[in-house]
Every structure is written in C-alpha cells, then in structure tokens.
Design a protein around this motif. Structure first.
Motif, PDB file in Angstrom:
ATOM      1  N   SER A  71       0.829  -1.193   0.000  1.00 57.26           N
ATOM      2  CA  SER A  71       0.000   0.000   0.000  1.00 57.26           C
ATOM      3  C   SER A  71       0.866   1.246   0.000  1.00 57.26           C
ATOM      4  O   SER A  71       1.857   1.312   0.709  1.00 57.26           O
TER       5      SER A  71
ATOM      6  N   ILE B  59      -8.008  -4.345  -7.877  1.00 57.07           N
ATOM      7  CA  ILE B  59      -7.412  -3.128  -7.306  1.00 57.07           C
ATOM      8  C   ILE B  59      -7.664  -3.131  -5.799  1.00 57.07           C
ATOM      9  O   ILE B  59      -8.455  -2.339  -5.299  1.00 57.07           O
ATOM     10  N   ASN B  61      -5.763  -2.361  -3.170  1.00 59.41           N
ATOM     11  CA  ASN B  61      -5.130  -1.406  -2.250  1.00 59.41           C
ATOM     12  C   ASN B  61      -5.300   0.032  -2.720  1.00 59.41           C
ATOM     13  O   ASN B  61      -5.481   0.287  -3.909  1.00 59.41           O
ATOM     14  N   ASP B  64      -4.274   1.588  -6.314  1.00 65.44           N
ATOM     15  CA  ASP B  64      -4.309   0.630  -7.419  1.00 65.44           C
ATOM     16  C   ASP B  64      -5.272   1.145  -8.486  1.00 65.44           C
ATOM     17  O   ASP B  64      -6.325   1.691  -8.166  1.00 65.44           O
ATOM     18  N   THR B 105       0.031   0.874  -9.533  1.00 62.70           N
ATOM     19  CA  THR B 105      -0.236   1.482  -8.235  1.00 62.70           C
ATOM     20  C   THR B 105       0.464   2.834  -8.199  1.00 62.70           C
ATOM     21  O   THR B 105       1.648   2.918  -8.499  1.00 62.70           O
TER      22      THR B 105
END
Ligand code: FES
Ligand SMILES: [Fe+2]
Lengths: 345, 411
Positions: A71, B59, B61, B64, B105
């Motif tokens: 992330s 997607i 996260n 993304d 990302t």
C-alpha cells in the motif's frame, strides 16, 4: 481602549505534496517519481482545515515503514500535533485555502500570522542537497503565493537547505524581497555538523540580506538546540558582523526556554536580538521584551480564545513581532529565478 | 433514410425478427459487419449501457488502478486512499492527452504531456505554471467522473451520466438465487483476453443458447443432444436487463474430474429446486456470469470494430482458495490451474466457432436464418439490440414483447 494588534508568529501550513509539485521548478517536476518513495497517501484529518479527500505528503522514512504491505498509504491518521478539532474551520486552510484562513483568523481575533511548514518538509533534509533545495524552493514559491491572498494578515518564513550554499543566495534573490516574507528558517538536521562551513555560509547569506532567522524546533535535530545554534552563530561572529541580526526561537517548550535562559539572551549590543515565541503572557517572566506570541493555529491549545483575549489586552509580543517585520530585504535586490538547475536526488 | 427503411436494418427484416421466436427470422448478416450497425450499437448501446470492466480484487489497495477503453472512450478505474473505487475519463483536462496506461499502483495520476497532477479521486491537484492564467479554477478541472457501480464484486462503468443505476437493473437477480453462490466474495485468479475476428453479437448469442453445446463442446463438456432437453431458458423471468439459462441438476465444476475440489457455498444447497443447477446469468450488452459449485466463471464482451471484438474471461474461487492461490500454495495452484486449463479448452471451442460463423456471415449472399426453441434468448437479445440501436422509429414496433416469449415457453 484601543485594541492592540495581535501578531502571531507561529501558525502552520501543511501543503499537500501536490502543491509543492505544482510550484516546483522544471527539474524537480521531471524527477518527481524519484521522490515517490517518500510520499504517503494521507487520509484527511477532520476539523483542522485539512484537505477533504486523500492527498499525498512527504513523511519520514520511519512513517513510510508503518505502511501496510503493498500500500502506498501510511496508517491514518499520521502523527499530527492536533490539539483541538474545530468543525467550523474551512477545508484546506492548511493547504491552499488562504481566504478561508483569513476568515478563521478574523473570527479568532488574530490580526497577523506568520506561517511555518508543519511536518513534511522537515523530513526531507535526508534527500540530498539538490532535491532538498528544490523542494524548499517549491515551498517558498508556494507559501509566498499563499500569503499573496492577504499580505496584511499573512506572512511567510522562507525555508533554506543548510548545505545548499549557492541556492541560499539565489533563493533569497528570488523570494527574499517578497512583501510577504518575515524571515528565514535554515533547516538543521543531525547530519549537519556543529562546525559546518556550508551552514555558516547559508546563515551569513541570510544575515547579509537583513532577514530574521527563525530557529524552529520542528526543523532542528535534537542536537541543534537554541543554545547550540546561537553559539554556532556567535562562533561565526555573525552577530558582531551583522549587528541587526535577529533570531526568533519558535516552537521550543517553555520549560526548556527557562532552563536555557542564561545562554539565550547574550547578544552583542546592536539592534539585533534574540526573541522567543511563547503561548501566553505569563510564559516568559522577566523577559517580556524578548517575547513573541505563538498560537500554533490550527494545532493550537483548547484555550486559544482566552489567550488571544489576554494578548489583545496586554499587547504581549507585539513589539518583538514588529521589529521582525521591520527586517526587510529591499525590493531592488530581487533577481529573476534561475532558468535551469542541476538535479541529483 | 427512406420511408420504408429503419437503418441499418430494413423494415422488412426488422419485422421478421420481431415475430414470435418460432416464426421469426434471425438478424440479417449485414448487421454483423456493417459500419452502420456498428456505429448505431456504439452510440446507442455501448456508450449508454453498463459495461463490466473488472473485479474489485483487481485493485485491492489504495492507489491501485487499471484502465479500460470502452470503444473510443478511455476510462480509468482507481481505488482511492479511503478504499472507494471510482471511474473517471482517462483524458487530461488540459489539452486532452490520455493520462495513464495499463494498470499499476500510484499516489497520483500525472499527465505525461505537461505534468498536470490529479488525485486518485480525479481532482486536479497540480497545474504547474497556471498561477497567472485568468479565472482558472483547479476545482473545475478534475478528470471527468464516469458512473461506476459494484455488483457482486464486479466493477461496472457507464459513460452516460443520465443512465439509471445498475443496482436498479439487477435488483431482481437476488430473487432467483444468485446471492447463494457468494460470487461477491470470490477472488479471481485467472484471466484471459482474446481479440476475436467476429462481431460481438455472435459471441453473446453463443453464450445464451445451449443448442451448440452438444456439437461444439462434445468432448469438453461431455454433453449429448439429450442433455439439451433439460436446459431451461427464462425469457420472462424479469423485465430487467438480464436473462437466465439454467441446466437443472447438481450444477458443475470446472475441474476436469467433474468433482469439486473446493468448498461449495452452503446456501446453494438450500435453493428451491427450480433454481438449482448450472445457471448462466447474462446481463446486456456484454456481461455473463456462471456461478458453479466451487468457482465462478465470468465473461465481458466489447466490440472493437464491426467484425472484431474483445472478450475477457475470468475464473474466480472462494476467498480462502483465492487467497491460498495468490500466496503461492502449491497444491491449490495445481488444482486451480487444472480448472483453468479445462476452461481454456471450452473457450477455444467457442472462440473458433464464432470466428467461423463470422466468415460465413460476411458472404454477400448470406441471408437471415431461423431460430429453434433453444435459441429464444438469442432471439430476445437480437430484438433488444434492434430496439436499442437500430429502431429509431419507435412507431415501427421495435419493442420486445414479453408476452410472445411466454407464449413460446407454454408450447
Ligand atoms: S495535456 Fe495533460 S498536462 Fe497538458
Ligand atoms: Fe459454448
């Protein structure tokens, strides 16, 4: 009774990295992806004038380490010195809503506010001199632009990289004479040694320009306490050679100021002096003439309204602030921005 | 357009298509390769209807994103920092450059041309050198939003800002047992994309009729002509924009052994008999989902031109299986891959037959054919296309009459 001016030498902006990008000179924009690792996607914090949707900001390597796997977002909320949330604060006053800030200041009764960068820029001195200098340049462009929305009420503190000696000159040439500018902060990361020749050169550039040096806690490593910084300036004979040189201490805990007191106030006799920003009229007993008032808005304490009331009644800090604001660089010394700059992150 | 013509189909051909299915003729071959038919379908169907563009787990996260061109319209789908999935037009508001490509990302979207910087939700955040531009307000120059809705883990977009919501169009699906399969929790692990030399309608017709199965999939699905008797078409099940074909019985798995290898959803066993079996849910224009005992198969179809199309096929598994697969569990990988290989064979058969049909449809003397009872949904679909795209004179009577379909089922 005439109301005395309430001058606040410490309010904060926290520009989203996108706003720095926008103000960056070409080479930094082109190299933006290389800085990407230090950008964290950030959820807005309500009630402090934050952006109203996710944005990016520069964070320390340690904060990046806290991000979940895969992330680009760091855990939210990021550590933020939020003392109080006020839901009436308009969105983005920390970022690009200068008019919203003007409305908030008027409602609070603050006549003028000097702006500093909240966490974000402070984490960047480990990026390398070129990238760091370019980012500070982008901030300087950003913050002066922000203040242009209300030059009577908003003042900017330029940020300089401690090792970018050539940049310091062009940066002050570029922004120093801007009507919003109230002074300069030279960042002091731990990596800058106590006898740094580059730092001496950068500080001398500021002194020569006649601008106040803001020594701010948030932009200084633990080793660079006010006594350490002041003694560095003295060792470079800067107060002797520039008798107008004024240093404003901002963001330092009041009990620490008391502890350091003997080292703080020795300054050659000239018009220059050392001033310290504190939160209330009772914070600097016996040294009222060296006092500045700091609200820390919008990260202020819950009793801000009462404090402002007391400041207005006593005029506390106003004289010191006025002397800072009198330190100006003549407009004629402005130069045109550098056309091209080398980049190495 | 002459008085007697409803471009791009003649009024006579349209009337023949609109007869009850067993009396009707098929769409004329022209409609499968003419530019006029294609243009009408793009204008009235693909830029007006909901198109499935992927799965939410594509997607997972913040930051993304993936891109998808709906014919001429570049679309960008991204998950914002707060977890919300949004779609935007992938077109820079400065001077129109396509902003990003493929998938990835990011923390911001940056236009490669002059570096305008957009937030993950499409807001314009950085417009370098625009400080002096008169009356320029960044807040009015965000990427254009595109309608986006999530249904059972599928991401749908609609280029028409006025379109009614997808949720309203699919609301009745749950009445017929779809939710029992827990498709929304499944995780996609394999995906195939084919560009085929055939018109998109050939492929849709193919998956809404089982008539071809005993011939085209004799080996892979072990089907015989006798099994056709069991297939139930539900042309009247709903007024909404989807159809259901059901092969009653114990449903199936895609594992070549025909024995499910993974967990089966409990609720499927509790479905009323009439909805138990192997269902194919077809959402128009180009979406189909086939929930099976222990996996989900799905298709999306988009035209690329009058006689070319793109099909994306995915296979998803229950969450624990999907997760184990993505984490590299070797046993699970081996099993799932066997499902995928099996599916590849079946798809190959459908792909080949549709391209082969296209070769015939292009012949100058090719002519409309007829439908049998197993092709009622193909008939219904063709009528839907004609009504949506070709029949711009509604008084000509282009609407599909559910009553006709009901009459057929009664036979
Ligand atoms: S076209 Fe995108 S920034 Fe110019
Ligand atoms: Fe088939």
């Amino acid at each position: 009774m005439t109301a005395l001016a309430v001058i606040d030498v410490c309010g904060y902006v926290l520009p989203a990295a996108e706003l720095l990008y926008e103000r960056a000179v070409g080479p930094l924009r082109g190299h933006w992806p290389e800085l990407g690792d230090r950008l964290a996607l950030t959820l807005p914090t309500p009630g402090i004038g934050d952006w109203n949707s996710c944005y990016t900001r520069f964070v320390s390597n340690a904060d990046i380490g806290l991000a979940a796997d895969g992330s680009p977002a760091t855990p939210s909320p990021l550590p933020m010195p939020v003392a109080q949330r006020r839901d009436f604060l308009e969105a983005r006053i920390l970022h690009d809503n200068a008019r919203g800030r003007l409305r908030a200041l008027e409602a609070l009764g603050i006549d003028m506010q000097v702006l500093h960068p909240a966490s974000g820029l402070d984490t960047l001195t480990d990026l390398g001199t070129a990238a760091g200098a370019l980012l500070f340049n982008a901030y300087n462009s950003y913050v002066t632009g922000y203040c242009e929305k209300g030059l009577k009420q908003l003042k900017a503190v330029l940020q300089l990289h401690p090792l970018a000696t050539e940049w310091a000159g062009s940066e002050l040439g570029w922004w120093g004479a801007h009507p919003a500018v109230a002074g300069v902060t030279v960042h002091l990361p731990a990596s800058v040694p106590a006898d740094s020749a580059e730092l001496a050169e950068v500080c001398e550039t500021v002194a020569k320009a006649g601008l106040t040096l803001f020594h701010r806690a948030g932009s200084s490593a633990a080793s660079w306490t006010p006594p350490a910084f002041l003694s560095f300036l003295r060792s470079q004979k800067l107060p002797d050679r520039y008798p107008d040189l004024t240093v404003a201490l901002v963001g330092w805990p009041e009990e620490k100021l008391a502890e350091w007191a003997p080292d703080l106030w020795q300054w050659p006799t000239g018009t220059g002096r050392v001033l310290a920003a504190v939160g209330s009229p009772h914070s600097l007993p016996g040294r009222e003439n060296a006092a500045l008032w700091a609200s820390n808005f919008p990260f202020d304490a819950p009793d801000l309204a009462e404090r402002i009331e007391a400041i207005r009644k006593t005029g506390f800090g106003t004289a010191g602030a006025e002397r800072i604001l009198a330190n100006r660089m003549p407009a004629s010394s402005a130069v045109s921005p550098p056309v091209s700059v080398a980049f190495s992150a | 357009m002459s008085e007697n013509t409803v471009a791009p189909i003649s009024r006579k051909d349209l009337a023949a298509l609109q007869l009850p299915v067993l009396e009707a003729s098929t769409l004329p071959p022209d409609c499968y390769h003419s530019q006029a038919a294609y243009d009408a379908e793009v204008k009235h169907i693909f830029t007006k209807e909901w198109n499935c563009v992927g799965r939410v787990e594509d997607i997972p996260n913040p930051g993304d994103y993936f891109t998808k061109d709906i014919i001429t319209e570049p679309v960008l789908v991204a998950r914002d920092g707060d977890g919300v999935i949004r779609a935007m037009l992938n077109v820079c508001r400065h001077r129109g450059c396509k902003v990003v490509e493929n998938a990835g990302t990011v923390k911001n979207f940056k236009c490669p041309y002059h570096g305008w910087l957009y937030a993950l939700n499409g807001e314009l955040r950085g417009a370098p050198e625009f400080k002096e531009t008169v009356g320029f307000d960044k807040s009015t120059f965000g990427l254009k939003p595109v309608r986006c809705e999530i249904w059972e883990g599928f991401i749908f977009v609609n280029l028409d800002p006025e379109a009614t919501s997808l949720a309203d169009r699919f609301s009745e699906v749950s009445k017929f047992g779809f939710e029992a399969y827990e498709v929304g929790t499944h995780i996609n692990i394999h995906r195939w994309r084919f560009e085929l030399k055939c018109n998109w309608k050939t492929y849709v017709e193919n998956y809404i009729e089982a008539y071809h199965v005993p011939w085209v999939h004799a080996e892979t699905l072990g089907a015989t002509a006798a099994s056709l008797k069991k297939v139930i078409y539900h042309p009247d099940i709903t007024e909404q924009q989807w159809d259901l074909i059901l092969t009653p019985g114990p449903s199936m798995t895609l594992h070549p052994s025909h024995v499910p290898q993974f967990r089966q959803a409990e609720k499927v066993k509790q479905l009323p008999d009439k909805y138990r079996g192997l269902p194919v849910w077809a959402g128009y224009p180009g979406f189909a989902v086939i929930p099976m005992l222990d996996c989900t198969l799905w298709h999306t179809i988009l035209p690329l031109g009058p006689d070319t199309m793109e099909i994306v096929v995915g296979i998803a598994f229950p969450p624990e299986t999907g997760k184990a697969y993505l984490e590299g569990d070797e046993k699970v990988r081996e099993l799932c891959d066997a499902y995928a290989r099996n599916q590849e064979k079946i798809m190959g058969e459908d792909n080949d037959i549709c391209e082969r049909q296209q070769l015939g449809l292009k012949a100058q003397r090719a002519a409309p054919g007829r439908f049998c009872k197993h092709e009622i949904l193909a008939w219904k679909f063709d009528n839907w296309v004609a009504k949506m795209a070709y029949d711009d004179q509604p008084q000509g009577g282009g609407a599909v009459q559910p009553a006709r379909a009901a009459a057929l089922n009664a036979r």
